[in-house]
Design a protein around this motif. Structure first.
Motif, PDB file in Angstrom:
ATOM      1  N   VAL A 174       0.869  -1.177   0.000  1.00 32.34           N
ATOM      2  CA  VAL A 174       0.000   0.000   0.000  1.00 32.34           C
ATOM      3  C   VAL A 174       0.903   1.223   0.000  1.00 32.34           C
ATOM      4  CG1 VAL A 174      -1.758   1.297   1.261  1.00 32.34           C
ATOM      5  CG2 VAL A 174      -1.830  -1.218   1.225  1.00 32.34           C
ATOM      6  N   PHE A 175       0.678   2.107  -0.975  1.00 35.40           N
ATOM      7  CA  PHE A 175       1.554   3.271  -1.157  1.00 35.40           C
ATOM      8  C   PHE A 175       0.741   4.541  -0.937  1.00 35.40           C
ATOM      9  CE2 PHE A 175       3.827   6.534  -3.435  1.00 35.40           C
ATOM     10  CZ  PHE A 175       5.158   6.234  -3.187  1.00 35.40           C
ATOM     11  N   HIS A 176       1.266   5.449  -0.130  1.00 37.91           N
ATOM     12  CA  HIS A 176       0.586   6.713   0.141  1.00 37.91           C
ATOM     13  C   HIS A 176       1.306   7.830  -0.616  1.00 37.91           C
ATOM     14  CE1 HIS A 176      -1.989   5.091   3.343  1.00 37.91           C
ATOM     15  NE2 HIS A 176      -0.959   4.305   3.604  1.00 37.91           N
ATOM     16  N   PRO A 177       0.668   8.387  -1.636  1.00 38.69           N
ATOM     17  CA  PRO A 177       1.330   9.434  -2.423  1.00 38.69           C
ATOM     18  C   PRO A 177       1.634  10.662  -1.574  1.00 38.69           C
ATOM     19  CG  PRO A 177      -1.001   9.262  -3.003  1.00 38.69           C
ATOM     20  CD  PRO A 177      -0.700   8.104  -2.113  1.00 38.69           C
ATOM     21  N   THR A 178       2.831  11.190  -1.745  1.00 39.02           N
ATOM     22  CA  THR A 178       3.275  12.331  -0.942  1.00 39.02           C
ATOM     23  C   THR A 178       3.091  13.666  -1.651  1.00 39.02           C
ATOM     24  OG1 THR A 178       5.536  12.278  -1.807  1.00 39.02           O
ATOM     25  CG2 THR A 178       5.038  10.843   0.075  1.00 39.02           C
ATOM     26  N   GLY A 179       2.883  13.614  -2.971  1.00 40.71           N
ATOM     27  CA  GLY A 179       2.856  14.835  -3.759  1.00 40.71           C
ATOM     28  C   GLY A 179       4.165  15.076  -4.480  1.00 40.71           C
ATOM     29  N   ASP A 180       5.225  14.400  -4.048  1.00 37.92           N
ATOM     30  CA  ASP A 180       6.516  14.455  -4.742  1.00 37.92           C
ATOM     31  C   ASP A 180       6.481  13.362  -5.804  1.00 37.92           C
ATOM     32  OD1 ASP A 180       9.120  14.341  -5.656  1.00 37.92           O
ATOM     33  OD2 ASP A 180      10.026  14.521  -3.670  1.00 37.92           O
ATOM     34  N   ILE A 181       5.932  13.681  -6.966  1.00 35.94           N
ATOM     35  CA  ILE A 181       5.627  12.641  -7.941  1.00 35.94           C
ATOM     36  C   ILE A 181       6.886  11.984  -8.505  1.00 35.94           C
ATOM     37  CG2 ILE A 181       5.465  14.260  -9.888  1.00 35.94           C
ATOM     38  CD1 ILE A 181       3.136  12.417 -10.902  1.00 35.94           C
ATOM     39  N   GLU A 182       7.953  12.713  -8.668  1.00 37.13           N
ATOM     40  CA  GLU A 182       9.164  12.100  -9.229  1.00 37.13           C
ATOM     41  C   GLU A 182       9.718  11.036  -8.295  1.00 37.13           C
ATOM     42  OE1 GLU A 182      12.125  14.791 -10.559  1.00 37.13           O
ATOM     43  OE2 GLU A 182      10.774  15.910 -11.877  1.00 37.13           O
ATOM     44  N   ARG A 183       9.807  11.347  -7.020  1.00 42.24           N
ATOM     45  CA  ARG A 183      10.313  10.370  -6.059  1.00 42.24           C
ATOM     46  C   ARG A 183       9.352   9.193  -5.915  1.00 42.24           C
ATOM     47  NH1 ARG A 183      10.745  12.113   0.108  1.00 42.24           N
ATOM     48  NH2 ARG A 183       8.500  11.742  -0.111  1.00 42.24           N
ATOM     49  N   ASP A 184       8.051   9.504  -5.822  1.00 41.27           N
ATOM     50  CA  ASP A 184       7.061   8.442  -5.627  1.00 41.27           C
ATOM     51  C   ASP A 184       6.992   7.509  -6.833  1.00 41.27           C
ATOM     52  OD1 ASP A 184       6.517   9.551  -3.199  1.00 41.27           O
ATOM     53  OD2 ASP A 184       4.543  10.357  -3.737  1.00 41.27           O
ATOM     54  N   MET A 185       7.028   8.078  -8.042  1.00 36.12           N
ATOM     55  CA  MET A 185       6.952   7.242  -9.236  1.00 36.12           C
ATOM     56  C   MET A 185       8.178   6.349  -9.362  1.00 36.12           C
ATOM     57  SD  MET A 185       4.097   7.526 -10.895  1.00 36.12           S
ATOM     58  CE  MET A 185       4.424   7.022 -12.573  1.00 36.12           C
ATOM     59  N   ALA A 186       9.328   6.838  -8.952  1.00 37.67           N
ATOM     60  CA  ALA A 186      10.533   6.012  -8.997  1.00 37.67           C
ATOM     61  C   ALA A 186      10.384   4.807  -8.083  1.00 37.67           C
ATOM     62  CB  ALA A 186      11.754   6.842  -8.592  1.00 37.67           C
ATOM     63  N   GLU A 187       9.791   5.010  -6.912  1.00 33.80           N
ATOM     64  CA  GLU A 187       9.592   3.905  -5.969  1.00 33.80           C
ATOM     65  C   GLU A 187       8.557   2.917  -6.493  1.00 33.80           C
ATOM     66  OE1 GLU A 187       8.377   3.281  -1.256  1.00 33.80           O
ATOM     67  OE2 GLU A 187       9.076   5.246  -1.978  1.00 33.80           O
ATOM     68  N   ILE A 188       7.482   3.439  -7.070  1.00 33.95           N
ATOM     69  CA  ILE A 188       6.436   2.568  -7.618  1.00 33.95           C
ATOM     70  C   ILE A 188       6.981   1.738  -8.780  1.00 33.95           C
ATOM     71  CG2 ILE A 188       4.258   2.577  -8.897  1.00 33.95           C
ATOM     72  CD1 ILE A 188       3.447   5.031  -7.191  1.00 33.95           C
ATOM     73  N   LYS A 189       7.700   2.382  -9.688  1.00 32.16           N
ATOM     74  CA  LYS A 189       8.234   1.679 -10.849  1.00 32.16           C
ATOM     75  C   LYS A 189       9.253   0.616 -10.451  1.00 32.16           C
ATOM     76  CE  LYS A 189       7.481   5.064 -14.536  1.00 32.16           C
ATOM     77  NZ  LYS A 189       8.136   5.811 -15.633  1.00 32.16           N
ATOM     78  N   ALA A 190       9.985   0.862  -9.385  1.00 33.40           N
ATOM     79  CA  ALA A 190      10.954  -0.120  -8.921  1.00 33.40           C
ATOM     80  C   ALA A 190      10.264  -1.422  -8.519  1.00 33.40           C
ATOM     81  CB  ALA A 190      11.756   0.439  -7.752  1.00 33.40           C
ATOM     82  N   PHE A 191       9.062  -1.319  -7.965  1.00 33.81           N
ATOM     83  CA  PHE A 191       8.315  -2.518  -7.587  1.00 33.81           C
ATOM     84  C   PHE A 191       7.922  -3.324  -8.823  1.00 33.81           C
ATOM     85  CE2 PHE A 191       4.160  -4.569  -7.113  1.00 33.81           C
ATOM     86  CZ  PHE A 191       4.411  -5.443  -6.065  1.00 33.81           C
ATOM     87  N   TYR A 192       7.532  -2.629  -9.902  1.00 31.65           N
ATOM     88  CA  TYR A 192       7.030  -3.309 -11.098  1.00 31.65           C
ATOM     89  C   TYR A 192       8.126  -3.761 -12.063  1.00 31.65           C
ATOM     90  CZ  TYR A 192       2.245  -2.158  -9.870  1.00 31.65           C
ATOM     91  OH  TYR A 192       1.030  -2.088  -9.224  1.00 31.65           O
TER      92      TYR A 192
END
Length: 206
Positions: A174-192
């Motif tokens: 479960v991922f809670h978006p912080t508003g820092d989309i560049e950092r958050d997207m990097a973390e999400i993409k790493a999972f996939y």
């Protein structure tokens, strides 16, 4: 029955809200996936009963039936977004009953806000499935609509997946978006990144 928000997309009644049919299809889904060698993993935490689900990798028309079967097994209440063309007669009513919401590109400017409003207004568990690639064809750029829907609604993103290489599907972190989309997207993409779609050469989470 879910209360409708008054905004589009409309959280209409679906096959997942039909008790007898839902029970029968859940049993059938468990049996089919087991025979086909698939392993269903994870569960939806109570605090994420209203959320945005990422649907990735999305590389084949087969993703939809497998996603629906997985949703039955995990007792989800999902809605999913699809191109408006697949909602034309004679299959439009069926697609909506399966949880589909037609997306028209010419109306996409208001889609994020409308989706967030609908999720906030829902008075029962509901999960909105959004494929980040936006298409089952090859693409290197993920669309960020799923991220901003969750962020705007103040809801978590659940990293749902379907890995054809290992025949496993389910719900990840479960991922809670912080508003820092560049950092958050990097973390999400790493999972996939390690996951493989049915047409693996069409998926790129780099």
């Amino acid at each position: 029955m879910r209360r409708l928000s008054g905004y589009a997309p409309r959280m209409h009644r679906t096959i997942f809200d039909t008790p007898v049919v839902n029970t029968l299809l859940r049993s059938a889904s468990i049996a089919y996936l087991k025979l086909a060698g698939w392993r269903i993993e994870g569960s939806l935490p109570p605090q994420a009963s209203k959320c945005v689900l990422i649907a990735a990798p999305h590389t084949s028309n087969w993703d939809l039936p497998y996603t629906l079967m997985t949703a039955f097994v995990l007792r989800l209440h999902p809605y999913w977004m699809g191109k408006a063309q697949i909602f034309r007669p004679p299959f439009g009513a069926l697609m909506r009953w399966l949880g589909g919401i037609a997306v028209r590109r010419e109306q996409s400017n208001n889609l994020v806000a409308a989706s967030a409003d609908a999720l906030r207004a829902a008075d029962a568990p509901v999960q909105l499935i959004v494929p980040p690639e936006g298409t089952r064809g090859r693409t290197r750029h993920w669309k960020t609509g799923f991220y901003w829907i969750a962020h705007s609604a103040g809801l978590p993103i659940v990293l749902a997946y379907m890995d054809y290489a290992d025949k496993r599907a389910g719900l990840g972190p479960v991922f809670h978006p912080t508003g820092d989309i560049e950092r958050d997207m990097a973390e999400i993409k790493a999972f996939y990144a390690p996951l493989r779609g049915r047409n693996a050469d069409q998926f790129d989470a780099a």
